[in-house]
Write an enzyme that holds these catalytic residues in place. Structure first.
Site, PDB file in Angstrom:
ATOM      1  CG  ASP A   1      29.969  46.977  43.294  1.00  0.00           C
ATOM      2  OD1 ASP A   1      30.677  46.321  42.504  1.00  0.00           O
ATOM      3  OD2 ASP A   1      28.731  46.844  43.374  1.00  0.00           O
ATOM      4  N   GLY A   2      33.587  46.490  43.080  1.00  0.00           N
ATOM      5  CA  GLY A   2      34.427  45.309  43.246  1.00  0.00           C
ATOM      6  C   GLY A   2      33.666  44.008  43.346  1.00  0.00           C
TER       7      GLY A   2
ATOM      8  CG  ASP B   1      41.261  45.182  28.953  1.00  0.00           C
ATOM      9  OD1 ASP B   1      41.108  45.811  27.889  1.00  0.00           O
ATOM     10  OD2 ASP B   1      40.324  44.910  29.720  1.00  0.00           O
TER      11      ASP B   1
ATOM     12  CG  ASP C   1      38.581  38.974  31.237  1.00  0.00           C
ATOM     13  OD1 ASP C   1      38.351  38.620  32.398  1.00  0.00           O
ATOM     14  OD2 ASP C   1      39.611  39.587  30.908  1.00  0.00           O
TER      15      ASP C   1
END
EC number: 2.7.7.-
Length: 492
Positions: free
Chosen positions: A123-124, A250, A260
């Site tokens: 959903d971002g 990543d 992250d």
């Protein structure tokens, strides 16, 4: 008066296949939770304006600064060893770059800003809990002197996000030297797009390794530079018991920063096999595995650069292998020097490595708290004959009792006086790290009760991790059995 962002954007000058242009998705009712005022000043921003309602509109993505060039970056990555050819920013949108007061170019990115072409089924959005965790841990890492992305702001969106359980939505404003990842190189290499690999390498050299441009082989110098920074970075992680939890390619920054913060955690009881991440079922990214995993990730970067290192693939592979062979030396040198400093050893003797490793063995056998053991050892440095407070941390002190006389004899050979040694040890052995149970308590207060006082307090404590204060004594203590956090979650 408009909150001014002096954006000077370079990544958007790269070819259009490097990113997707996308605007943040507006949110219902942005409310600023926290602004990192010192960081705002360092970035050349006006913190007073950012703390206004208009500032909250910008930091939530509802309004765009005039000079923004908002994009989602393309990248691929190995996730737990499995290659995924397209990942990309699925919920993060880069607003642009600023050149800070030290002349360093920094990305400003909104995390949780809405869907992008790389969102896949997501959903971002971001939930409040993970936003608070990243804010706390990234700022703690900065205070510990470990290269890291930073947190400029956290904003509530006035909406909920569908997680388990449902949580308030939030947006984190993240600042980084860049968001170029090993996976960014992999994205183009996997497509056989050597021109884009070269363009990305040239950009990384100009931005992060300008000295490499003058080297006989600039792309080799780039690879060696990334290897060196990652070796130093992971050695620093090991010194504070930090476990990243998701060391996928990543999530490996070419700039050499910690990036992250998903299911990251700080180890309590010392055990090299420690894993907290709920998604790391086989311990691939356990505390003790982090150095070899870093080398594995760097090997994936080297594979992307082979065709730039030499016209002949076999020669390029040989050059890359030689460069990668330097990782162990760089890591071991950094690791052993940092570990010796934690033990108060500031000169070098042949048996120091064994002495250092035997202390870690004693910690493991005695099930002692990692952070507190080193800090109490620092406290005892003035009078090494009395190690009672250190010994009390060991469930089984037998291995420590065997080690302690050798440490006493070794530090007696150091030239520094005891007070100087203690001060030096306290500068590298923090009293406070972001313990998992403390972070969890902060998140629960915020999510369940809309109470951000614990969040503010933990930020105050962790801003000065080497300075003990009596009123913050509980932050130095390991969790009680009922407080232990055994599992952390990615939150995406």
């Amino acid at each position: 008066m408009t909150a001014h962002f002096p954006f000077d954007n370079s990544y958007v000058a790269l070819p259009p296949n490097f990113f997707a242009r996308v605007a943040p998705t507006p949110v219902a009712a942005p409310r600023l939770i926290k602004l990192n005022r010192p960081l705002a000043v360092q970035l050349g921003l006006d913190p007073d304006l950012l703390e206004t309602p208009e500032g909250a509109e910008i930091l939530s993505g509802n309004q765009m600064p005039e000079t923004a060039a908002s994009i989602a970056m393309a990248y691929a990555g190995h996730q737990f060893g499995n290659f995924v050819p397209q990942l990309g920013d699925g919920r993060a949108i880069l607003l642009g770059e600023v050149v800070d007061r030290n002349g360093v170019r920094r990305d400003i990115q909104l995390k949780g800003a809405g869907r992008t072409p790389f969102s896949r089924m997501g959903d971002g959005r971001a939930a409040l809990g993970p936003v608070l965790r990243e804010y706390i841990v990234s700022e703690a890492m900065a205070a510990l002197g470990i290269p890291t992305t930073r947190s400029l702001a956290a904003v509530l969106t006035g909406e909920t996000v569908l997680r388990d359980p449902i949580q308030p939505g939030a947006v984190l404003t993240r600042v980084a030297s860049s968001h170029i990842r090993v996976g960014t190189f992999q994205y183009f290499a996997a497509r056989g797009d050597l021109a884009s690999v070269r363009a990305l390498a040239d950009h990384a050299i100009a931005r992060h390794y300008p000295e490499a441009a003058q080297a006989p082989s600039p792309y080799l110098a780039l690879l060696e530079g990334v290897i060196g920074r990652q070796a130093e970075l992971v050695a620093s992680w090991m010194m504070v018991g930090f476990i990243h939890g998701v060391m996928n390619t990543d999530n490996c920054s070419v700039a050499g920063e910690t990036i992250d913060y998903g299911p990251c955690a700080f180890m309590d009881t010392f055990d090299p096999k420690t894993v907290y991440s709920s998604i790391d079922q086989f311990g691939r990214y356990a505390y003790g595995n982090q150095p070899p995993i870093a080398l594995w990730n760097l090997t994936r970067l080297a594979e992307c650069l082979v065709r730039l290192l030499a016209d002949d693939d076999d020669k390029g592979i040989e050059i890359a292998q030689t460069a990668l062979g330097g990782f162990a030396e760089r890591f071991n040198a950094a690791y052993l020097a940092k570990l010796a400093a934690k033990l108060g050893l500031f000169t070098s003797q042949p048996d120091d490595q064994q002495l250092s490793q035997e202390f870690l063995t004693a910690l493991a056998k005695g099930e002692a708290d990692f952070t507190l053991a080193f800090r109490r050892l620092s406290d005892a440095a003035v009078d090494p004959s009395d190690l009672g407070e250190v010994r009390a941390l060991f469930a089984d002190p037998a291995a420590f009792d065997e080690w302690a006389p050798r440490w006493r004899a070794r530090i007696a050979a150091e030239p520094q006086d005891a007070t100087t040694r203690q001060a030096a040890m306290r500068r590298v052995n923090p009293a406070y790290t972001p313990r998992n149970h403390r972070i969890e308590a902060v998140i629960r207060a915020a999510v369940d009760r809309d109470d951000f006082a614990p969040f503010e307090e933990i930020l105050t404590v962790l801003a000065n991790p080497f300075e003990e204060k009596a009123e913050f004594a509980r932050y130095a203590e390991p969790p009680q059995p009922h407080e232990e956090v055994l599992e952390t979650f990615c939150g995406t």
